[in-house]
Design a protein around this motif. Structure first.
Motif, short mmCIF file in Angstrom:
data_model
loop_
_atom_site.label_atom_id
_atom_site.label_comp_id
_atom_site.label_asym_id
_atom_site.label_seq_id
_atom_site.Cartn_x
_atom_site.Cartn_y
_atom_site.Cartn_z
N ILE A 1 0.84 -1.21 0.00
CA ILE A 1 0.00 0.00 0.00
C ILE A 1 0.88 1.26 0.00
O ILE A 1 0.42 2.34 0.38
CB ILE A 1 -0.96 0.02 1.21
CG1 ILE A 1 -0.18 0.11 2.52
CG2 ILE A 1 -1.90 -1.17 1.20
CD1 ILE A 1 -1.06 0.42 3.72
N LYS B 1 -0.19 4.57 -1.24
CA LYS B 1 -1.02 5.44 -0.41
C LYS B 1 -0.21 6.34 0.50
O LYS B 1 -0.58 7.48 0.76
CB LYS B 1 -1.99 4.59 0.43
CG LYS B 1 -2.94 3.72 -0.38
CD LYS B 1 -3.97 4.56 -1.10
CE LYS B 1 -5.00 3.68 -1.80
NZ LYS B 1 -6.00 4.50 -2.54
N TRP B 2 0.90 5.83 1.04
CA TRP B 2 1.63 6.60 2.05
C TRP B 2 2.94 7.21 1.56
O TRP B 2 3.45 8.16 2.19
CB TRP B 2 1.89 5.76 3.30
CG TRP B 2 2.66 4.47 3.06
CD1 TRP B 2 2.15 3.24 2.86
CD2 TRP B 2 4.09 4.32 3.05
NE1 TRP B 2 3.14 2.31 2.71
CE2 TRP B 2 4.35 2.95 2.82
CE3 TRP B 2 5.17 5.19 3.20
CZ2 TRP B 2 5.65 2.44 2.74
CZ3 TRP B 2 6.46 4.69 3.13
CH2 TRP B 2 6.69 3.33 2.90
N GLN C 1 5.66 7.24 -8.91
CA GLN C 1 4.35 7.15 -8.29
C GLN C 1 3.26 6.91 -9.33
O GLN C 1 2.35 6.11 -9.12
CB GLN C 1 4.06 8.41 -7.47
CG GLN C 1 2.67 8.47 -6.86
CD GLN C 1 2.44 7.43 -5.78
OE1 GLN C 1 3.36 6.73 -5.37
NE2 GLN C 1 1.20 7.30 -5.34
N VAL D 1 0.56 3.62 -9.70
CA VAL D 1 -0.91 3.65 -9.76
C VAL D 1 -1.43 3.13 -11.09
O VAL D 1 -2.63 3.20 -11.35
CB VAL D 1 -1.44 5.07 -9.49
CG1 VAL D 1 -1.04 5.53 -8.11
CG2 VAL D 1 -0.99 6.06 -10.56
N ILE E 1 -3.36 9.54 -5.05
CA ILE E 1 -3.86 8.72 -3.94
C ILE E 1 -5.32 9.04 -3.64
O ILE E 1 -5.87 8.54 -2.66
CB ILE E 1 -3.01 8.92 -2.67
CG1 ILE E 1 -3.06 10.39 -2.23
CG2 ILE E 1 -1.60 8.47 -2.88
CD1 ILE E 1 -2.34 10.63 -0.92
#
Length: 730
Positions: free
Chosen positions: A631, A634-635, A663, A667, A729
């Motif tokens: 994950i 997300k962070w 990033q 995604v 995100i």
């Protein structure tokens, strides 16, 4: 059509649930878990939430609430809406976290273990969903499940014959369906349900046919040898074992590690050793029990226990009755008792059985052997004079019971002759059994031998355990000293036996006029008892640094030693000072007290309750790290935003742009092969309905082609970069 509505997704969820069940079934066999239904229900809820595509934060809330509800129903009474249970719950979590960081895994409460297991299941369900619907691969989990189940089948009582068949069937079906779906995605084909049903029917037919043929066709014998014996040898020779009581003493030796887990507490008038059992046959490697055909003797509480510790006769000094109380913590189904025990006082619903060959006492409730939480024991404290024992040790052997001599002077035929010569040399100036036994006992405390838990040797196949210790290593712990003393005495035809149990433990305070002690696994111990005619069994303590109060009750003259009960009021202050000093010495000695008695089967040791939960905690840590990694999309943006927030260097723009590209790739917005940055930026801006990627890319291209950055580039571009990376995100 949405993912949760199509048939392949439904089938994959069902198959993954069946595969995960194979990790759950063994727990009931291998641990004390009484009911696994709550865990199965939790898994179903997790799969249902994933199946319905519930939003992340709602999903976390529902799963957390379900865990709390299940824990409350398992460990608390009353309504969950009565908040008086919450402080207890939080205190338990806090104290167990301290045990986790202190590596005291065996001390973890059942509530905390259940909580950890729920979290592990939560992580596993998440990973299964990720593998199934993101990666469309399940082989790793399928392979791990096979390894896990076959390992349990080999090394534990769990029978995995049916489980392996189920795993193969479910695993092959799942792998086949995922392969079909991967090909569809790769070729960008939209298959109808009819095609999928045909594929599943064809796949199922072949898997079932293969399993059927594998079942009915003849099979060759195994070509690999059974690994268990080899691992047992490795366990003895190559790994550090923990102290504590164990039933298997066939292979003594090897280094051991301390274990401060509390076994029981006692309330006593005076400290003493605690017996569990005796063994009589020395094999050259360890101890076994002779195969007597005597049946266990049943008796009730307050009945006279059919153990003959002393022989009362004309030469027997009057014993003093005392009572000690045991508060069990570990929950063993056997009792601990002092030398000279005569009766047990306990819950009337319990009965007892004595194994006459080992003098081990078991507690029963009905037909089931169950541990007693607490019980009291009445016992006799004998006081013999040295002259009495010298006289009894000089009697004619023909006057002794023949079975005692044959049973308790047994030695292996291949015992090295130098062991017998050493025994004769140590006792050459002694004329009676008592003086000979004292000479052997003192021989180990002269300084030639050292006490150690580490670097303790294990005899090779052609070596004798006692011979190796006496003449080669000269280093060991209680098993080495006690076994060696028994063998030396038996070589002199003095009947003696090996005793297992615990030392008096650590003094922890007063209970009225009585003393309270705490006994841990570190206090597990072994010592020696020697048989004297018309007296009975007399304990001896050959291990340096240890003192058996029962063994110290022998006088060197005819004057009787005063008992604890005969202490006069004016002597009480001195007595308390001595007891205080003894408590300090006991505390110092606790780290040394030990036993190598925990020679249990490698399977039982590895899959005892403590090891199960240690493995689960390690698995939880691995899954947590794995979850955090998957994950990261997300962070990680938040991490980079914070990292670059206060930077004013223009070079930070280049680093930030590279981070943004990575990033976007995470995604799923991957840059195509040969695609220019400008075209890629237009695609990103169309995706997020913005022009921020184009502006950032233009400034980045100025650097690429001009080889220099405009002053204050990062200050100008920072806000655009932050806005865009936050959108990834959303």
């Amino acid at each position: 059509m949405r993912q949760w509505r199509n048939i392949p997704s439904v089938l994959l969820y069902v198959l993954s649930f069946l595969l995960l069940l194979e990790w759950i079934w063994p727990i009931k066999v291998l641990s004390e878990t009484a009911d696994i239904s709550v865990f199965l229900l939790f898994i179903l809820i997790c799969f249902l939430i994933s199946f319905l595509r519930v939003p992340l934060y709602v999903s976390i809330f529902i799963k957390g609430a379900v865990i709390v509800y299940f824990l409350h129903s398992l460990y608390f009474e009353g309504s969950i809406f009565q908040i008086d249970w919450i402080p207890t719950f939080m205190d338990d979590i806090k104290s167990n976290m301290i045990d986790v960081f202190s590596a005291n895994f065996l001390e973890l409460s059942h509530l905390y273990r259940s909580l950890a297991f729920f979290i592990i299941l939560w992580m596993i369900v998440y990973l299964l969903e990720f593998w199934l619907f993101k990666r469309k691969q399940i082989f790793s989990f399928f392979f791990m499940t096979l390894v896990y189940v076959t390992f349990l089948d080999t090394f534990t009582p769990y029978n995995a014959s049916g489980a392996i068949v189920r795993i193969v069937l479910v695993g092959f079906l799942t792998v086949g369906i995922l392969t079909f779906l991967r090909h569809l995605n790769k070729e960008k084909i939209k298959a109808e349900h009819t095609a999928f049903r045909k594929w599943v029917f064809f796949l199922s037919s072949w898997v079932l046919l293969s399993a059927f043929l594998g079942y009915i066709l003849p099979k060759a014998n195994p070509i690999w040898p059974d690994p268990v014996p080899y691992l047992k040898v490795f366990n003895v020779n190559g790994t550090m074992k923990k102290v504590g009581y164990g039933e298997d003493d066939t292979q003594l030796g090897g280094s051991i590690a301390g274990d401060s887990s509390v076994v029981f507490q006692t309330i006593v008038a005076s400290p003493h050793y605690w017996k569990v059992e005796t063994k009589d046959v020395y094999t050259g490697k360890g101890w076994i029990q002779s195969e007597d055909e005597l049946r266990n003797i049943e008796f009730r509480g307050n009945d006279h226990i059919p153990i003959t510790s002393f022989v009362k006769g004309s030469n027997y000094e009057q014993s003093v009755p005392q009572t000690s109380t045991v508060l069990q913590i570990k929950g063993y189904p056997h009792l601990l008792y002092p030398l000279g025990v005569t009766s047990i006082q306990s819950d009337r619903s319990y009965s007892f059985e004595l194994d006459p060959s080992t003098e081990k006492i078991y507690s029963f409730k009905g037909a089931e052997s169950l541990p007693l939480d607490n019980y009291s024991l009445t016992y006799e404290v004998p006081y013999y004079t040295a002259d009495m024992l010298r006289t009894n040790g000089s009697v004619n052997k023909a006057d002794l019971n023949g079975s005692i001599m044959s049973r308790y002077t047994q030695l292996p035929d291949n015992l090295p002759s130098r062991v017998k010569r050493l025994a004769a040399n140590i006792t050459k100036e002694k004329t009676n059994w008592y003086d000979k036994a004292k000479a052997v006992e003192e021989y180990f405390k002269t300084g030639n031998y050292s006490y150690s838990l580490n670097d303790v040797a294990t005899p090779d196949e052609d070596e004798d355990y006692v011979d190796q210790f006496l003449f080669e290593t000269l280093q060991g712990y209680c098993d080495n000293f006690s076994t060696s003393m028994v063998v030396l005495l038996r070589s002199l035809d003095i009947p003696s036996r090996w005793v297992k149990g615990y030392t008096e433990g650590k003094y922890i305070g007063m209970e009225g006029d009585l003393y309270k002690y705490e006994i841990t696994n570190n206090n597990a111990h072994s010592w020696v008892e020697v048989y004297f005619p018309q007296v009975g069994w007399v304990p001896f303590e050959p291990t340096p640094g240890f003192t058996n109060e029962d063994a110290a009750n022998t006088e060197e003259d005819d004057e009787r030693i005063e008992t604890e009960s005969s202490v006069q009021p004016e002597q009480q202050e001195e007595k308390e000072i001595n007891e205080s000093n003894q408590a300090i010495n006991n505390e110092k000695k606790e780290n040394k007290n030990h036993s190598a008695s925990n020679r249990g089967n490698i399977v039982e040791g590895m899959f005892s309750q403590g090891w199960i939960w240690q493995l689960l905690l390690v698995l939880l840590l691995i899954l947590t790290v794995y979850y955090a990694y998957h994950i990261r999309v997300k962070w990680l943006p938040a991490y980079y935003i914070r990292k670059l927030k206060y930077s004013d260097k223009d070079e930070s723009f280049l680093y930030a742009y590279t981070v943004l590209l990575k990033q976007l790739n995470r995604v799923g917005l991957t840059r195509d092969t040969g695609q220019t940055l400008r075209d890629y930026a237009k695609r990103i801006d169309e995706r997020y309905s913005t022009n921020e990627m184009t502006l950032l890319t233009r400034r980045y291209e100025q650097y690429l082609y001009g080889n220099q950055l405009k002053h204050d580039t990062w200050l100008e571009m920072k806000e655009l970069w932050e806005n865009l990376i936050k959108k990834t995100i959303a």
